[in-house]
Scaffold this active site. Structure first.
Site, PDB file in Angstrom:
ATOM      1  N   GLN A  73       0.497  -9.648  -5.724  1.00 61.23           N
ATOM      2  CA  GLN A  73      -0.069 -10.987  -5.895  1.00 61.23           C
ATOM      3  C   GLN A  73       0.712 -11.833  -6.888  1.00 61.23           C
ATOM      4  O   GLN A  73       0.383 -13.009  -7.085  1.00 61.23           O
ATOM      5  CB  GLN A  73      -1.524 -10.880  -6.367  1.00 61.23           C
ATOM      6  CG  GLN A  73      -2.484 -10.349  -5.331  1.00 61.23           C
ATOM      7  CD  GLN A  73      -2.784 -11.348  -4.217  1.00 61.23           C
ATOM      8  OE1 GLN A  73      -2.363 -12.498  -4.255  1.00 61.23           O
ATOM      9  NE2 GLN A  73      -3.507 -10.895  -3.204  1.00 61.23           N
TER      10      GLN A  73
ATOM     11  N   HIS B  97       3.895  -9.981   3.273  1.00 63.61           N
ATOM     12  CA  HIS B  97       2.948 -10.950   3.828  1.00 63.61           C
ATOM     13  C   HIS B  97       2.178 -11.734   2.773  1.00 63.61           C
ATOM     14  O   HIS B  97       1.431 -12.655   3.104  1.00 63.61           O
ATOM     15  CB  HIS B  97       1.976 -10.261   4.801  1.00 63.61           C
ATOM     16  CG  HIS B  97       0.870  -9.492   4.159  1.00 63.61           C
ATOM     17  ND1 HIS B  97      -0.395  -9.999   4.007  1.00 63.61           N
ATOM     18  CD2 HIS B  97       0.836  -8.244   3.643  1.00 63.61           C
ATOM     19  CE1 HIS B  97      -1.172  -9.094   3.431  1.00 63.61           C
ATOM     20  NE2 HIS B  97      -0.448  -8.023   3.206  1.00 63.61           N
TER      21      HIS B  97
ATOM     22  N   THR C 156       0.829  -1.207   0.000  1.00 62.28           N
ATOM     23  CA  THR C 156       0.000   0.000   0.000  1.00 62.28           C
ATOM     24  C   THR C 156       0.861   1.254   0.000  1.00 62.28           C
ATOM     25  O   THR C 156       0.637   2.187  -0.786  1.00 62.28           O
ATOM     26  CB  THR C 156      -0.955   0.010   1.210  1.00 62.28           C
ATOM     27  OG1 THR C 156      -1.920  -1.038   1.050  1.00 62.28           O
ATOM     28  CG2 THR C 156      -1.676   1.339   1.336  1.00 62.28           C
TER      29      THR C 156
ATOM     30  N   ASN D  47      -6.046  -9.316  -7.618  1.00 62.83           N
ATOM     31  CA  ASN D  47      -6.122  -9.975  -6.318  1.00 62.83           C
ATOM     32  C   ASN D  47      -7.441 -10.689  -6.065  1.00 62.83           C
ATOM     33  O   ASN D  47      -7.515 -11.542  -5.181  1.00 62.83           O
ATOM     34  CB  ASN D  47      -5.855  -8.960  -5.195  1.00 62.83           C
ATOM     35  CG  ASN D  47      -6.743  -7.736  -5.295  1.00 62.83           C
ATOM     36  OD1 ASN D  47      -6.916  -7.162  -6.367  1.00 62.83           O
ATOM     37  ND2 ASN D  47      -7.318  -7.314  -4.187  1.00 62.83           N
TER      38      ASN D  47
ATOM     39  N   CYS E  45      -9.046  -5.772   1.409  1.00 64.01           N
ATOM     40  CA  CYS E  45      -9.019  -4.318   1.580  1.00 64.01           C
ATOM     41  C   CYS E  45     -10.410  -3.706   1.526  1.00 64.01           C
ATOM     42  O   CYS E  45     -10.612  -2.570   1.933  1.00 64.01           O
ATOM     43  CB  CYS E  45      -8.130  -3.673   0.513  1.00 64.01           C
ATOM     44  SG  CYS E  45      -8.774  -3.848  -1.166  1.00 64.01           S
TER      45      CYS E  45
ATOM     46  N   SER F 209       5.054  -6.957  -1.560  1.00 60.14           N
ATOM     47  CA  SER F 209       4.571  -7.102  -0.186  1.00 60.14           C
ATOM     48  C   SER F 209       5.198  -8.321   0.459  1.00 60.14           C
ATOM     49  O   SER F 209       5.350  -9.364  -0.178  1.00 60.14           O
ATOM     50  CB  SER F 209       3.039  -7.243  -0.190  1.00 60.14           C
ATOM     51  OG  SER F 209       2.559  -7.588   1.090  1.00 60.14           O
TER      52      SER F 209
END
Length: 382
Positions: free
Chosen positions: A181, A203, A76, A153, A326, A201
């Site tokens: 992703q 995670h 983000t 995603n 999200c 990202s």
């Protein structure tokens, strides 16, 4: 009560045990806990060395130079830094994106639009992809940036980023790709994709939450304006004390993802095939998104005559999603599904199932049987 079978890997992945073990070495007094910016003693030197090793590991997975990796708090922030940073300094910039991007891109572009930036919102194809011709036709003389995700995603569909990148490179327009992703799910090479900025990202790749990275191309340098100030860290693009343990975790996770990429792509493809085959006897099931241009780990399905909310309540033994994490705070139908042409009723009947490293064939078998039982029961009481 047993834990439900986890089929929401697109929302987040569990930290790989080897990653968690590595992270514990960078927290306490008997480990490497120093500030990577402290260059006057051994504690800082050791922390800096760990950060740079992780930078190399992340760079290797996407075919980048380690100096092109900027640490952030997650994809983000990376999206915000890339988009806001690229248009800063331009008098009347124009950017291009699509209607089904991640909220971090959509909301950033809407924020810029309210401040005078011109934005073109591309309508995706029915399978969820953006075509190169659409981008080319939207280009203007003042186009500064195009921002598109590589893997959607919610749908798992894959846009032809390489073809879009090539046409933008020829025209000198910056190209930002959200690859949160895609990393660890597809082979990635930023040079072959002709990407200037790429969001990543931790995670989503079996690393910790709260850490991410932005690839910023060098040679020639891509210049972006910092959005966080206070110390000039990360080549002046992102200030703030670096969280060594999280960065080490992301680096380890990305190295592991590279080692396991081919094996995991094959195993996820098999899980997907088994899942769909086992649901084949259930009528009124529609696959949303491209059946051909996609990653294997995400399956988005609509179930006729059953609302997703009721279905999720019935599927108590599964952890699944009706859309992107999200946007899960709202009961509005998925903007992604509406973006590819589904009406509200159709969108309200969709669920996303996503598989990952720790999903077993028994999990898939159990899930498909559970889905058939619950859908059949809900349809019978209508």
């Amino acid at each position: 009560m047993n834990k439900p079978v986890y089929l929401d890997y697109a929302a987040t992945t569990p930290v790989d045990p080897s990653v968690a073990e590595e992270m514990t070495k960078y927290l306490t007094l008997d480990g490497v806990f120093g500030n990577p910016a402290s260059r006057s003693h051994m504690y800082g030197w050791q922390a800096e060395a760990a950060v740079e090793q992780a930078r190399r590991q992340v760079a290797q997975l996407i075919g980048a130079d380690p100096r092109e990796i900027v640490w952030t708090s997650g994809a983000t922030e990376s999206d915000n830094l890339a988009i806001k940073g690229a248009v800063g300094g331009w008098e009347r910039p124009h950017i291009i994106t699509s209607l089904i991007e991640h909220k971090a891109v959509l909301d950033t572009c809407k924020w810029l639009e309210q401040r005078g930036v011109e934005v073109t919102w591309l309508q995706p194809q029915g399978d969820g992809r953006i075509l190169p011709d659409q981008v080319e036709n939207a280009l203007q003389g003042n186009t500064v940036l195009v921002s598109l995700m590589l893997v959607n995603n919610e749908l798992g569909c894959v846009t032809d980023v390489a073809a879009i990148g090539a046409l933008l490179r020829d025209r000198g327009v910056l190209f930002h790709v959200d690859a949160a992703q895609a990393a660890g799910k597809l082979p990635l090479n930023v040079a072959e994709l002709s990407v200037d900025l790429m969001s990543l990202s931790g995670h989503k790749v079996y690393g910790p939450k709260g850490v991410g990275a932005l690839y910023v191309r060098r040679s020639p340098d891509v210049r972006i304006e910092a959005q966080i100030h206070g110390g000039g860290h990360e080549r002046g693009m992102r200030s703030g004390t670096l969280p060594t343990h999280q960065i080490v975790g992301m680096g380890k996770a990305f190295a592991l993802a590279g080692d396991l990429l081919e094996e995991e792509m094959g195993s996820l493809e098999q899980l997907r095939a088994d899942f769909l085959a086992q649901l084949a006897d259930l009528d009124g099931v529609t696959l949303n998104g491209s059946a051909q241009h996609r990653v294997p780990g995400i399956v988005n399905l609509s179930f006729d005559r059953v609302e997703a909310e009721s279905l999720m309540l019935g599927l108590r033994e599964l952890a699944v999603s009706s859309g992107s994490a999200c946007a899960s705070a709202t009961m509005e139908p998925s903007f992604v599904l509406r973006g590819i042409g589904l009406n509200d009723e159709q969108a309200h009947r969709a669920l996303r199932f996503s598989f990952g490293r720790f999903t077993s064939s028994d999990d898939v078998k159990f899930a498909s049987k559970h889905i058939i039982d619950v859908v059949s029961r809900l349809r019978a009481v209508r």
